[in-house]
Design an enzyme around this catalytic site. Sequence first.
Site, mmCIF file in Angstrom:
data_model
loop_
_atom_site.group_PDB
_atom_site.id
_atom_site.type_symbol
_atom_site.label_atom_id
_atom_site.label_comp_id
_atom_site.label_asym_id
_atom_site.label_seq_id
_atom_site.Cartn_x
_atom_site.Cartn_y
_atom_site.Cartn_z
ATOM 1 N N ASP A 94 0.857 -1.190 0.000
ATOM 2 C CA ASP A 94 0.000 0.000 0.000
ATOM 3 C C ASP A 94 0.891 1.236 0.000
ATOM 4 O OD1 ASP A 94 1.012 -0.044 2.532
ATOM 5 O OD2 ASP A 94 -0.909 -0.271 3.547
ATOM 6 N N SER A 95 0.276 2.411 -0.018
ATOM 7 C CA SER A 95 1.066 3.638 -0.157
ATOM 8 C C SER A 95 1.608 4.141 1.166
ATOM 9 C CB SER A 95 0.186 4.724 -0.762
ATOM 10 O OG SER A 95 -0.804 5.106 0.182
ATOM 11 N N GLY A 96 1.152 3.582 2.263
ATOM 12 C CA GLY A 96 1.541 4.081 3.581
ATOM 13 C C GLY A 96 0.529 5.070 4.130
ATOM 14 N N GLY A 97 -0.293 5.616 3.239
ATOM 15 C CA GLY A 97 -1.255 6.638 3.652
ATOM 16 C C GLY A 97 -2.250 6.132 4.679
ATOM 17 N N PHE A 98 -2.794 4.969 4.450
ATOM 18 C CA PHE A 98 -3.854 4.483 5.344
ATOM 19 C C PHE A 98 -3.379 4.401 6.794
ATOM 20 C CE2 PHE A 98 -6.265 1.256 7.621
ATOM 21 C CZ PHE A 98 -7.537 1.773 7.472
ATOM 22 N N ASP A 183 -2.729 8.330 -1.309
ATOM 23 C CA ASP A 183 -4.044 8.972 -1.189
ATOM 24 C C ASP A 183 -4.307 9.379 0.243
ATOM 25 O OD1 ASP A 183 -4.247 6.371 -0.175
ATOM 26 O OD2 ASP A 183 -6.403 6.312 -0.517
ATOM 27 N N GLN A 260 -11.532 7.679 -4.117
ATOM 28 C CA GLN A 260 -11.977 8.155 -2.791
ATOM 29 C C GLN A 260 -13.377 8.756 -2.917
ATOM 30 O OE1 GLN A 260 -10.841 7.888 0.253
ATOM 31 N NE2 GLN A 260 -8.886 6.867 -0.130
ATOM 32 N N GLY A 287 -10.799 4.384 1.257
ATOM 33 C CA GLY A 287 -11.465 5.402 2.063
ATOM 34 C C GLY A 287 -12.634 4.882 2.852
ATOM 35 N N ASP A 336 -7.961 -7.426 0.283
ATOM 36 C CA ASP A 336 -6.954 -7.709 1.293
ATOM 37 C C ASP A 336 -7.589 -7.441 2.635
ATOM 38 O OD1 ASP A 336 -5.811 -5.039 2.721
ATOM 39 O OD2 ASP A 336 -6.581 -4.591 0.733
ATOM 40 N N CYS A 374 -12.573 -30.336 6.005
ATOM 41 C CA CYS A 374 -11.434 -29.471 5.658
ATOM 42 C C CYS A 374 -10.176 -30.314 5.460
ATOM 43 C CB CYS A 374 -11.221 -28.430 6.758
ATOM 44 S SG CYS A 374 -9.861 -27.309 6.397
ATOM 45 N N CYS A 376 -7.103 -29.078 5.389
ATOM 46 C CA CYS A 376 -5.894 -28.358 5.821
ATOM 47 C C CYS A 376 -5.085 -29.201 6.798
ATOM 48 C CB CYS A 376 -6.254 -26.999 6.439
ATOM 49 S SG CYS A 376 -6.658 -27.032 8.190
ATOM 50 N N CYS A 379 -6.683 -29.460 10.370
ATOM 51 C CA CYS A 379 -7.848 -30.346 10.503
ATOM 52 C C CYS A 379 -7.486 -31.812 10.248
ATOM 53 C CB CYS A 379 -8.960 -29.889 9.566
ATOM 54 S SG CYS A 379 -9.647 -28.300 10.055
ATOM 55 N N HIS A 405 -5.415 -22.989 9.239
ATOM 56 C CA HIS A 405 -6.801 -23.344 8.901
ATOM 57 C C HIS A 405 -7.541 -22.151 8.271
ATOM 58 C CE1 HIS A 405 -10.899 -24.843 9.064
ATOM 59 N NE2 HIS A 405 -11.203 -23.646 9.556
HETATM 60 ZN ZN LIG Z 1 -8.898 -26.871 8.433
#
Ligand SMILES: [Zn+2]
Length: 421
Positions: A94-98, A183, A260, A287, A336, A374, A376, A379, A405
């Site tokens: 990201d731009s760092g702005g947030f 931004d 924005q 935003g 994200d 699941c 994973c 699990c 998980h």
């Molecule tokens: Zn799992």
Amino acid sequence: MSNFTFTILKTSKKSLARRGIVHTPHGNIETPAFIPVGTQATVKGLTPEELESLDVQIIFANTYHLFLRPGEKIVKDLGGLHKFMNWQHPIITDSGGFQVFSLGAGMEQGVGKIASIFPEEKLMQIPNSKFQIPNSTKSNRIKITEEGVEFKSHIDGKKILLTPEKSIQIQKDLGADLILAFDECTSPLADYEYTKKAMERTHRWAIRSLETFNAQIANRKSQIAKRKKITSNIEYEIPCLPAGRRNTIYNIQAIYGIVQGGMFRDLREESTQFIGKLPFFGMAIGGSLGKSKKDMHQILDWTLPLLPEKRPRHLLGIGGIEDIIESIKQGIDTFDCAMPTRIARTGAFLTKKGRLNIFNSRYQSDKNPIEKECRCYTCQNYSRAYLRHLFWAKEMLGPRLATIHNLYFMSRLMKTIRENI
Ligand SMILES: [Zn+2]
């Protein structure tokens, strides 16, 4: 020819959802995609090999944190983010702005990073006087001018000026594949006048971000041309490519613009049209997204139809399951969010039936895995009772297994969504 492209493979007949591929020098991202957050150049607790095994395609790193520590020059000297963190797949920064705004204005207004997105409940607790904080420039922690944002480092209190030029330079040195324009992320408490003023400034910053981005490419081009005495079509070398392909060249980064305009329809439309006309590779929506989830989808309804259709669309900081599903139907390609990994560290597991809180006494002697179907690692190998024990005993394996998980859950969800478009 650019080696950053976005291909739309299919569009849904039932909604505005689309399935596609973002091609980058470090690999493809099948969309719709969820991007786990690796703030400090690490998805907390997991190795890159584990992320690969969970079908994570790309990670999201935070410029603000990496700029303050260890500093972009160190990352650059060590070969850039991919080499630094041993992750050979795509990265977005990201731009760092947030962070500047969420650690500055956001905190002062009693609106945290997540609550700043849907602050309805917080608003009710804030005294009336606090409703009148439209102007982020009044913050003691940050000072916004046309030039950029001045803030104090949360690490050592040092005063720092972050500008569009500086943000792009830092992101270039960090070396992620996809980067964001600088931004101003206005607070959801900001009024119309302030949001408009901030949006117009963000538009000027978008142009400055693009100019810096393009100047750096031109500069690099001429450096390579001088060194190699080649004048045609050289932009960047990619050392990881096979020898035969090293002379065919390529950008190593692509940039997204950010829409924005807060929760105001005319501002959102104006911002979408302005940013959409600039030659950004992709479009991000940032935003304040209003005071409720309903507001958020309303804002997307205003914005998405006006965005250039053939460019990838990213929704910043949103990762709730229902929000993702609904936003994909509205035409978003990537997301994200720190939620799946952050809640994992507090013992919350994502399941098809909602969140499972492993601290609950009902799991004390439960032999079942978190989810029977699941596949994973967690699990496949551990019972709810063992996981509960790890969390109560504050063992570090607990958060690790929960993160595995939850990220697998997100990958599986996105895969299912892609298959259904
Ligand atoms: Zn799992």
